[in-house]
Scaffold this active site. Structure first.
Site, mmCIF file in Angstrom:
data_model
loop_
_atom_site.group_PDB
_atom_site.id
_atom_site.type_symbol
_atom_site.label_atom_id
_atom_site.label_comp_id
_atom_site.label_asym_id
_atom_site.label_seq_id
_atom_site.Cartn_x
_atom_site.Cartn_y
_atom_site.Cartn_z
ATOM 1 N N ARG A 269 66.979 -3.666 -83.890
ATOM 2 C CA ARG A 269 67.340 -2.459 -84.642
ATOM 3 C C ARG A 269 68.708 -2.613 -85.301
ATOM 4 O O ARG A 269 68.947 -2.036 -86.372
ATOM 5 C CB ARG A 269 67.286 -1.241 -83.715
ATOM 6 C CG ARG A 269 65.863 -0.927 -83.264
ATOM 7 C CD ARG A 269 65.795 0.098 -82.134
ATOM 8 N NE ARG A 269 64.413 0.296 -81.713
ATOM 9 C CZ ARG A 269 64.059 0.949 -80.615
ATOM 10 N NH1 ARG A 269 64.996 1.472 -79.816
ATOM 11 N NH2 ARG A 269 62.781 1.089 -80.305
ATOM 12 N N LYS B 283 61.583 6.663 -78.618
ATOM 13 C CA LYS B 283 60.243 6.431 -79.160
ATOM 14 C C LYS B 283 59.160 6.507 -78.077
ATOM 15 O O LYS B 283 58.073 5.968 -78.235
ATOM 16 C CB LYS B 283 60.191 5.077 -79.875
ATOM 17 C CG LYS B 283 61.185 4.967 -81.031
ATOM 18 C CD LYS B 283 60.965 3.701 -81.855
ATOM 19 C CE LYS B 283 61.919 3.671 -83.053
ATOM 20 N NZ LYS B 283 61.652 2.524 -83.959
ATOM 21 N N LYS C 86 54.158 -6.606 -76.451
ATOM 22 C CA LYS C 86 55.586 -6.627 -76.788
ATOM 23 C C LYS C 86 56.336 -5.667 -75.873
ATOM 24 O O LYS C 86 55.904 -4.524 -75.742
ATOM 25 C CB LYS C 86 55.762 -6.216 -78.251
ATOM 26 C CG LYS C 86 57.198 -6.210 -78.745
ATOM 27 C CD LYS C 86 57.284 -5.769 -80.193
ATOM 28 C CE LYS C 86 58.725 -5.772 -80.671
ATOM 29 N NZ LYS C 86 58.858 -5.316 -82.076
ATOM 30 N N SER D 277 63.987 -9.527 -79.576
ATOM 31 C CA SER D 277 65.400 -9.789 -79.836
ATOM 32 C C SER D 277 66.260 -9.722 -78.574
ATOM 33 O O SER D 277 67.179 -10.520 -78.391
ATOM 34 C CB SER D 277 65.925 -8.797 -80.873
ATOM 35 O OG SER D 277 65.755 -7.450 -80.425
ATOM 36 N N GLU E 246 44.301 0.715 -74.801
ATOM 37 C CA GLU E 246 44.741 0.416 -76.168
ATOM 38 C C GLU E 246 44.010 -0.808 -76.718
ATOM 39 O O GLU E 246 43.608 -0.835 -77.885
ATOM 40 C CB GLU E 246 46.254 0.171 -76.190
ATOM 41 C CG GLU E 246 47.097 1.377 -75.819
ATOM 42 C CD GLU E 246 47.238 2.381 -76.959
ATOM 43 O OE1 GLU E 246 46.659 2.142 -78.041
ATOM 44 O OE2 GLU E 246 47.915 3.402 -76.766
ATOM 45 N N LYS F 25 52.687 -2.090 -77.000
ATOM 46 C CA LYS F 25 54.104 -2.126 -77.355
ATOM 47 C C LYS F 25 54.819 -1.112 -76.471
ATOM 48 O O LYS F 25 54.646 0.099 -76.617
ATOM 49 C CB LYS F 25 54.311 -1.779 -78.826
ATOM 50 C CG LYS F 25 55.765 -1.849 -79.273
ATOM 51 C CD LYS F 25 55.901 -1.542 -80.750
ATOM 52 C CE LYS F 25 57.343 -1.633 -81.214
ATOM 53 N NZ LYS F 25 57.490 -1.324 -82.654
#
Length: 375
Positions: free
Chosen positions: A291, A303, A334, A360, A319, A281
């Site tokens: 958001r 973040k 993502k 989005s 990961e 991500k």
């Protein structure tokens, strides 16, 4: 769904393999009747077995002194927190075969509506609210959510992931509303599974919808606390599993959370609940409309201390290897379209199903271009 876009959807992308159908051999006339009777008997037994309840502690079923696989110094099995027999194995390939809908979602070599996961934004209101930055999408009331699920099921989309908008008065740094059994997500899960038991309900696992800091984890002095956050996520997934979630999807990007979540689920008897891990991500401006939908913008900073650096492709392999080792059943990349190279890398490196999230911002760009007449 009614002639409008169903919003952002996660598409599962799978490796290319040949599909071989088992041959069906017609019975000869001499044994046809015998085989037909046998099939009828098997169907009857299967139906009877399906409704039986098993005491999974398996205590008291054998004579005293009989061998018990859960006892002794080298016992191959143990007992979970509920006293039930437990094989402490995180990786369970059968989780991806547990239902027709699940098998359809992870089937290789084909893309159909069953391969899509429909994100549903929900809130505790009596009516729906349009999401201005995602034209055609809206936050659903729970009744509207249920209707949307029904319409989608008719079109072949059988998997749904829930994203809640939580009132500010319920938000705290520790995100305790995330594991309220009467919170909006557990109630939504129960509603969907009661009316559409054959559906697959996926839940988001992170604290940002419930955090007064707008971050995916617990904050102290501007730092996101890794292990403290995982403690809260374990409570969240057990609450979701108890409500009937089929898949939990940790999107928080804390180190080691898949292992802890897998062990939490297994120790509470939820070995059939799958983990769809947000493996790669990336920190991205593409998440802005999402958001907006949940009112979950970071309260400070960004973040980037837990989401991946967009410049790092090889890091996704680290990961992925960790998530697979810790018990993930599906790996996700993502955003999707900007990271097709990463999807390919994970597909080549892992035998697990690979999911891509069409987020989005990607959706909003396409809609805007269409409205402008550019597409």
């Amino acid at each position: 769904m009614k002639n409008r876009s169903c919003g952002i959807i996660a598409l599962l992308c799978f490796s290319s393999v040949a599909i071989v159908l088992d041959a069906f051999v017609a019975p000869t006339s001499s044994n046809y009747r015998q085989q037909k009777q046998l099939l009828a008997l098997q169907e009857t037994l299967s139906t009877q077995v399906g409704v039986q309840s098993v005491d999974k502690t398996l205590k008291g079923i054998d004579n005293p002194g009989s061998y018990d696989p859960t006892e002794g110094n080298s016992a191959p099995l143990s007992r979970n927190n509920r006293g039930e027999v437990w094989n402490q194995q995180r990786a369970r390939p059968r989780r991806n075969r547990k239902s027709a809908a699940m098998r359809g979602m992870v089937r290789e070599c084909i893309v159909t509506p069953s391969n899509f996961i429909y994100p549903l934004f929900i809130h505790d209101e009596d009516s729906n609210t349009a999401i201005s930055s995602m034209p055609g999408c809206e936050r659903h009331s729970l009744d509207s959510m249920l209707r949307e699920v029904g319409e989608s099921m008719e079109l072949g989309v059988k998997s749904f992931v829930l994203f809640p908008m939580v009132p500010n008065k319920l938000k705290t740094n520790l995100g305790v509303e995330a594991y309220n059994p009467e919170g909006i997500v557990p109630r939504a899960i129960r509603m969907i599974k009661e009316k559409y038991p054959e559906s697959i309900v996926v839940t988001d696992v992170a604290l940002d919808p419930y955090s007064d800091q707008g971050h995916d984890g617990v904050v102290e002095d501007g730092k996101i606390l890794n292990d403290v956050t995982i403690n809260q996520l374990c409570k969240q997934v057990i609450c979701q599993a108890e409500a009937g979630a089929d898949i939990v999807a940790p999107s928080d990007m804390m180190d080691g959370r898949v292992k802890a979540i897998r062990d939490a689920l297994d120790s509470e008897g939820f070995t059939d609940v799958s983990i769809l891990s947000y493996t790669a991500k990336y920190a991205s401006a593409y998440y802005g409309p999402f958001r907006d939908a949940l009112d979950s913008h970071p309260g400070f900073g960004d973040k980037k201390t837990y989401q991946q650096d967009p410049a790092n492709g090889r890091e996704a392999l680290i990961e992925a290897a960790l998530d697979a080792e810790e018990g993930a059943d599906i790996l996700m990349v993502k955003p999707g379209m900007p990271y097709l190279d990463v999807i390919r890398r994970l597909k080549d490196a892992s035998p697990l199903p690979i999911a891509a999230y069409h987020v989005s911002g990607e959706y909003a760009m396409i809609k805007a271009a269409v409205e402008k007449g550019w597409l």
